[in-house]
Design a protein around this motif. Structure first.
Motif, PDB file in Angstrom:
ATOM      1  N   LEU A 275      39.400  -5.045 -18.965  1.00 37.64           N
ATOM      2  CA  LEU A 275      40.332  -4.096 -18.336  1.00 37.64           C
ATOM      3  C   LEU A 275      39.580  -2.917 -17.722  1.00 37.64           C
ATOM      4  O   LEU A 275      39.909  -2.469 -16.614  1.00 37.64           O
ATOM      5  N   ALA A 276      38.559  -2.430 -18.419  1.00 35.62           N
ATOM      6  CA  ALA A 276      37.789  -1.303 -17.867  1.00 35.62           C
ATOM      7  C   ALA A 276      37.148  -1.728 -16.544  1.00 35.62           C
ATOM      8  O   ALA A 276      37.156  -0.967 -15.563  1.00 35.62           O
ATOM      9  N   GLU A 277      36.632  -2.953 -16.501  1.00 30.55           N
ATOM     10  CA  GLU A 277      35.997  -3.458 -15.274  1.00 30.55           C
ATOM     11  C   GLU A 277      37.036  -3.528 -14.140  1.00 30.55           C
ATOM     12  O   GLU A 277      36.786  -3.092 -13.013  1.00 30.55           O
ATOM     13  N   VAL A 278      38.212  -4.074 -14.453  1.00 29.80           N
ATOM     14  CA  VAL A 278      39.269  -4.227 -13.446  1.00 29.80           C
ATOM     15  C   VAL A 278      39.737  -2.852 -12.948  1.00 29.80           C
ATOM     16  O   VAL A 278      39.874  -2.630 -11.741  1.00 29.80           O
ATOM     17  N   PHE A 279      39.981  -1.935 -13.877  1.00 28.03           N
ATOM     18  CA  PHE A 279      40.466  -0.612 -13.470  1.00 28.03           C
ATOM     19  C   PHE A 279      39.397   0.130 -12.667  1.00 28.03           C
ATOM     20  O   PHE A 279      39.711   0.844 -11.718  1.00 28.03           O
ATOM     21  N   GLU A 280      38.129  -0.065 -13.009  1.00 29.20           N
ATOM     22  CA  GLU A 280      37.065   0.561 -12.223  1.00 29.20           C
ATOM     23  C   GLU A 280      37.041  -0.039 -10.810  1.00 29.20           C
ATOM     24  O   GLU A 280      36.926   0.690  -9.814  1.00 29.20           O
ATOM     25  N   GLN A 281      37.152  -1.367 -10.721  1.00 31.84           N
ATOM     26  CA  GLN A 281      37.169  -2.014  -9.397  1.00 31.84           C
ATOM     27  C   GLN A 281      38.300  -1.459  -8.533  1.00 31.84           C
ATOM     28  O   GLN A 281      38.199  -1.387  -7.311  1.00 31.84           O
ATOM     29  N   GLU A 282      39.406  -1.086  -9.185  1.00 29.63           N
ATOM     30  CA  GLU A 282      40.566  -0.569  -8.451  1.00 29.63           C
ATOM     31  C   GLU A 282      40.520   0.958  -8.322  1.00 29.63           C
ATOM     32  O   GLU A 282      41.538   1.563  -7.936  1.00 29.63           O
ATOM     33  N   ASN A 283      39.389   1.564  -8.688  1.00 29.78           N
ATOM     34  CA  ASN A 283      39.270   3.026  -8.643  1.00 29.78           C
ATOM     35  C   ASN A 283      40.355   3.720  -9.448  1.00 29.78           C
ATOM     36  O   ASN A 283      40.937   4.711  -9.009  1.00 29.78           O
ATOM     37  N   ALA A 284      40.651   3.178 -10.599  1.00 32.61           N
ATOM     38  CA  ALA A 284      41.804   3.686 -11.354  1.00 32.61           C
ATOM     39  C   ALA A 284      41.492   3.830 -12.843  1.00 32.61           C
ATOM     40  O   ALA A 284      42.380   3.675 -13.676  1.00 32.61           O
ATOM     41  N   LEU A 285      40.244   4.141 -13.178  1.00 33.53           N
ATOM     42  CA  LEU A 285      39.915   4.286 -14.604  1.00 33.53           C
ATOM     43  C   LEU A 285      40.800   5.339 -15.273  1.00 33.53           C
ATOM     44  O   LEU A 285      41.106   5.241 -16.460  1.00 33.53           O
ATOM     45  N   ASP A 286      41.246   6.322 -14.487  1.00 36.86           N
ATOM     46  CA  ASP A 286      42.114   7.371 -15.055  1.00 36.86           C
ATOM     47  C   ASP A 286      43.496   6.839 -15.417  1.00 36.86           C
ATOM     48  O   ASP A 286      44.263   7.512 -16.083  1.00 36.86           O
ATOM     49  N   LYS A 287      43.826   5.618 -14.987  1.00 36.48           N
ATOM     50  CA  LYS A 287      45.145   5.045 -15.295  1.00 36.48           C
ATOM     51  C   LYS A 287      45.093   4.074 -16.486  1.00 36.48           C
ATOM     52  O   LYS A 287      46.120   3.573 -16.928  1.00 36.48           O
ATOM     53  N   LEU A 288      43.881   3.809 -16.986  1.00 38.05           N
ATOM     54  CA  LEU A 288      43.757   2.815 -18.061  1.00 38.05           C
ATOM     55  C   LEU A 288      44.459   3.267 -19.342  1.00 38.05           C
ATOM     56  O   LEU A 288      45.122   2.472 -20.008  1.00 38.05           O
ATOM     57  N   GLU A 289      44.339   4.540 -19.683  1.00 36.76           N
ATOM     58  CA  GLU A 289      44.961   5.021 -20.923  1.00 36.76           C
ATOM     59  C   GLU A 289      46.483   4.858 -20.868  1.00 36.76           C
ATOM     60  O   GLU A 289      47.105   4.436 -21.846  1.00 36.76           O
ATOM     61  N   GLY A 290      47.073   5.168 -19.729  1.00 37.33           N
ATOM     62  CA  GLY A 290      48.521   5.004 -19.601  1.00 37.33           C
ATOM     63  C   GLY A 290      48.929   3.561 -19.831  1.00 37.33           C
ATOM     64  O   GLY A 290      49.834   3.264 -20.619  1.00 37.33           O
ATOM     65  N   PHE A 291      48.223   2.655 -19.157  1.00 40.16           N
ATOM     66  CA  PHE A 291      48.571   1.231 -19.231  1.00 40.16           C
ATOM     67  C   PHE A 291      48.380   0.675 -20.641  1.00 40.16           C
ATOM     68  O   PHE A 291      49.200  -0.085 -21.143  1.00 40.16           O
ATOM     69  N   ALA A 292      47.272   1.058 -21.294  1.00 37.59           N
ATOM     70  CA  ALA A 292      46.918   0.421 -22.565  1.00 37.59           C
ATOM     71  C   ALA A 292      47.374   1.192 -23.799  1.00 37.59           C
ATOM     72  O   ALA A 292      47.425   0.622 -24.888  1.00 37.59           O
ATOM     73  N   ALA A 293      47.710   2.484 -23.621  1.00 32.56           N
ATOM     74  CA  ALA A 293      47.972   3.279 -24.828  1.00 32.56           C
ATOM     75  C   ALA A 293      49.177   4.221 -24.761  1.00 32.56           C
ATOM     76  O   ALA A 293      49.598   4.723 -25.801  1.00 32.56           O
ATOM     77  N   LEU A 294      49.747   4.461 -23.587  1.00 28.63           N
ATOM     78  CA  LEU A 294      50.838   5.455 -23.505  1.00 28.63           C
ATOM     79  C   LEU A 294      52.188   4.861 -23.099  1.00 28.63           C
ATOM     80  O   LEU A 294      53.222   5.204 -23.672  1.00 28.63           O
ATOM     81  N   HIS A 295      52.205   3.994 -22.103  1.00 26.86           N
ATOM     82  CA  HIS A 295      53.494   3.517 -21.581  1.00 26.86           C
ATOM     83  C   HIS A 295      54.228   2.626 -22.587  1.00 26.86           C
ATOM     84  O   HIS A 295      55.463   2.647 -22.656  1.00 26.86           O
TER      85      HIS A 295
END
Ligand code: NCD
Ligand code: ZN
Length: 345
Positions: A275-295
């Motif tokens: 997931l970190a690799e995918v979110f980095e590829q999408e320039n969205a590492l700042d959105k990983l916490e929301g997807f995996a831990a907040l929403h």
């Protein structure tokens, strides 16, 4: 960015199985995840509060020493589900959701629902108490092409159910299409969708081009590239409608590599690195916490986790190709790309 600390993630759709398999796969999830919604498709399925309590005890007994992992139990909806039993299991906090499998849609779904009118009263009760319905969103009609089954389900089954039972909280599990992502986004606060790790990585070519790849076969089956891209946009959008449900679904290699092999990708081991690799590829590492831990906690009405994990970027990290279980080896999902993010818990 080379280091990212996020709240400890949860997995909102997980298959832990039972017996020897449970013992082998649980540590893979418990290493990084605080909680997981536990799928009830055992053989026989988890249908009563008593079944769920006993299954939870077996999971707790299989936990690695010192692990604080918390299983969030679910019931498997059948046409015979007893409303009083379900309400009692929800009231004591034993169950957090109910799973709807259309009969025959996937692995161990033979006891699922054929006639949706028979479960209406159960669904109305769930709406009253705010208990979410987790939906395997595929029709099973022979005449519907397997690649169209999710889109047809939304139109023929899901939308009518949501109109018929207003206020019912629904999670569209493991969405695989742009249609699913669009419907989830437009459905308001009572509708959410989980997205798996593997559906962000593979499309149907990965299963079929250059020889059949049983380890990429899962249900719902991966679709065309345009759908994978839509799922990546959804997962990395920051929209709280979407949250992580890995659908990590272990089957032994012996059961995958058959003329009629089982559906399921086993991703518990390397999910957070992927997931970190995918979110980095999408320039969205700042959105990983929301997807995996907040929403997810927000949708389920649960507190977010207080502790954290740290992802660190460096030389490619490797994961075992297989994990050994008492039932035989299980192949770990191969993302076919180098993974640069290691996870420390
Ligand atoms: C799951 C399983 O093996 O239990 N398989 C899968 O391909 N995802 C069932 C499911 O979630 O559909
Ligand atoms: Zn599943």
């Amino acid at each position: 960015m080379t280091e990212l600390t996020i709240r400890r993630p949860d997995d909102w759709h997980l298959h832990l199985r039972d017996g020897e398999m449970l013992k082998a796969v649980l540590p893979e999830t418990a290493r990084h995840f605080a909680r997981a919604i536990i799928m009830p498709n055992l053989v026989p399925p988890v249908v009563t509060g008593k079944d769920a309590a006993e299954y939870r005890d077996r999971i707790m007994a299989a936990k690695p020493d010192g692990s604080k992992f918390q299983p969030l139990m679910t019931l498997y909806l059948t046409e015979e589900t007893d409303v009083r039993d379900l309400r009692a299991a929800a009231e004591i906090g034993l169950i957090h959701a109910v799973k709807l499998y259309p009969a025959g849609a996937t692995t161990n779904s033979a006891s699922g629902v054929r006639d949706f009118t028979k479960v209406k009263r159960v669904l109305e009760n769930m709406a009253q108490i705010g208990l979410p319905l987790c939906v395997h969103g595929e029709v099973t009609d022979d005449e519907i092409d397997i690649f169209d089954r999710e889109a047809v389900f939304i139109e023929r089954v899901l939308d009518p159910i949501r109109r018929d039972v207003p206020g019912l909280k629904v999670v569209m599990e493991h969405i695989t299409t742009k249609d699913g992502a669009d419907y989830a986004r437009e459905g308001g606060d009572n509708l959410g969708a989980t997205i798996t790790t593997h559906h962000l990585v593979i499309n149907r070519n990965h299963i079929l081009v250059g020889g059949i790849k049983p380890h990429y076969y899962c249900l719902p089956v991966a679709k065309r590239e345009e759908h994978r891209l839509a799922l990546r946009r959804a997962a990395t959008s920051g929209d709280p409608s979407y949250f992580l449900g890995t659908d990590s679904a272990p089957h032994t290699d012996a059961n995958k590599l058959l003329p009629c092999g089982c559906a399921g990708c086993f991703t518990a081991t390397n999910t957070m690195s992927i997931l970190a690799e995918v979110f980095e590829q999408e320039n969205a590492l700042d959105k990983l916490e929301g997807f995996a831990a907040l929403h997810g906690p927000a949708f389920y009405g649960l507190p977010v986790n207080q502790d954290t994990i740290t992802l660190t970027k460096g030389d490619p990290v490797t994961y075992p190709e297989k994990i050994e279980t008492g039932d035989g080896p299980v192949t770990v999902f191969d993302p076919q790309m180098p993974l640069h993010w290691s996870v420390s818990a």
